[in-house]
Design a protein around this motif. Sequence first.
Motif, mmCIF file in Angstrom:
data_model
loop_
_atom_site.group_PDB
_atom_site.id
_atom_site.type_symbol
_atom_site.label_atom_id
_atom_site.label_comp_id
_atom_site.label_asym_id
_atom_site.label_seq_id
_atom_site.Cartn_x
_atom_site.Cartn_y
_atom_site.Cartn_z
ATOM 1 N N ALA A 162 34.627 42.094 39.450
ATOM 2 C CA ALA A 162 34.991 43.478 39.761
ATOM 3 C C ALA A 162 35.870 44.071 38.663
ATOM 4 C CB ALA A 162 35.698 43.542 41.110
ATOM 5 N N LEU A 163 36.784 43.270 38.139
ATOM 6 C CA LEU A 163 37.666 43.736 37.075
ATOM 7 C C LEU A 163 36.889 44.023 35.802
ATOM 8 C CD1 LEU A 163 40.440 44.337 35.876
ATOM 9 C CD2 LEU A 163 40.758 41.866 35.575
ATOM 10 N N LEU A 164 35.979 43.146 35.438
ATOM 11 C CA LEU A 164 35.169 43.359 34.238
ATOM 12 C C LEU A 164 34.353 44.639 34.365
ATOM 13 C CD1 LEU A 164 34.062 42.479 31.505
ATOM 14 C CD2 LEU A 164 32.462 40.981 32.719
ATOM 15 N N GLU A 165 33.746 44.861 35.516
ATOM 16 C CA GLU A 165 32.970 46.083 35.736
ATOM 17 C C GLU A 165 33.852 47.323 35.625
ATOM 18 O OE1 GLU A 165 30.731 48.302 39.414
ATOM 19 O OE2 GLU A 165 30.739 46.121 39.406
ATOM 20 N N ALA A 166 35.042 47.268 36.215
ATOM 21 C CA ALA A 166 35.959 48.405 36.166
ATOM 22 C C ALA A 166 36.445 48.660 34.741
ATOM 23 C CB ALA A 166 37.137 48.174 37.101
ATOM 24 N N LEU A 167 36.763 47.600 34.007
ATOM 25 C CA LEU A 167 37.224 47.778 32.625
ATOM 26 C C LEU A 167 36.123 48.374 31.756
ATOM 27 C CD1 LEU A 167 39.297 44.508 32.144
ATOM 28 C CD2 LEU A 167 40.185 46.854 32.269
ATOM 29 N N ARG A 168 34.891 47.945 31.960
ATOM 30 C CA ARG A 168 33.777 48.561 31.230
ATOM 31 C C ARG A 168 33.635 50.020 31.611
ATOM 32 N NH1 ARG A 168 29.332 43.791 31.950
ATOM 33 N NH2 ARG A 168 30.020 42.479 30.222
ATOM 34 N N TYR A 181 47.051 41.124 37.574
ATOM 35 C CA TYR A 181 48.309 40.967 38.298
ATOM 36 C C TYR A 181 48.491 41.961 39.432
ATOM 37 C CZ TYR A 181 50.151 37.276 35.442
ATOM 38 O OH TYR A 181 50.343 36.064 34.851
ATOM 39 N N VAL A 182 48.074 43.204 39.231
ATOM 40 C CA VAL A 182 48.294 44.238 40.244
ATOM 41 C C VAL A 182 47.017 44.555 41.014
ATOM 42 C CG1 VAL A 182 49.170 46.583 40.617
ATOM 43 C CG2 VAL A 182 50.139 45.180 38.817
ATOM 44 N N LEU A 227 40.813 50.078 42.651
ATOM 45 C CA LEU A 227 41.295 48.828 43.202
ATOM 46 C C LEU A 227 40.203 47.771 43.044
ATOM 47 C CD1 LEU A 227 43.512 47.344 44.852
ATOM 48 C CD2 LEU A 227 42.247 48.015 46.895
ATOM 49 N N VAL A 228 40.533 46.682 42.346
ATOM 50 C CA VAL A 228 39.563 45.607 42.135
ATOM 51 C C VAL A 228 39.921 44.357 42.934
ATOM 52 C CG1 VAL A 228 38.820 46.420 39.871
ATOM 53 C CG2 VAL A 228 40.721 44.816 40.031
ATOM 54 N N GLY A 229 41.111 44.312 43.481
ATOM 55 C CA GLY A 229 41.512 43.165 44.280
ATOM 56 C C GLY A 229 42.928 43.346 44.781
#
Length: 181
Positions: A78-84, A128-129, A141-143
Amino acid sequence: MRNENHPATPSAGAGIDRRTLLAGSFALGAALFLGGTEGAQAAQLDALTGGTVDLPAFLALSQRLTGHDDLDEDHGAALLEALRGAGHGGALANLHTAVRAAGAAPEAVAAAAAGEAVAARALLRGWYVGLVAMPGGQERLVGYDTALMAAVTADFIPLRSFCGGAPHFWAAPPELDDLPL
């Protein structure tokens, strides 16, 4: 005979025409399908997509930057998708290359990450957040329960996902017998 309503040449501000787009797409597809080695094909694809880092490479990069080996794979995806989506795709590829070449010393990793400091901070904030700043000032929000903020303090502060107690429970003074002092 030429129709004045449909000029043969596009105006200067019209952008790309359909034939050019189709010809370019066909040439790109043929080059990717027929041309060169895997490295050349990956480089061509990276140039088009702004750089790519797959999930295993992203998790390895995240482990190096956070110092945590037990990162949640779903949170990472989820984080990788959001950062992209936030436009950090190319910077993540550069960051991955720099950190991989830096070696094991924490100082070398920090120096390598300084070259792509914005992407590195966005990655760390996401781990972290659990939030990623998106274009337009939105937060994604990714997690929450998988964010590292919970892991860092888990031994003495539980991560609350709900409000405990009856309505206005916070207005009464706490009972001191329960406090871990």
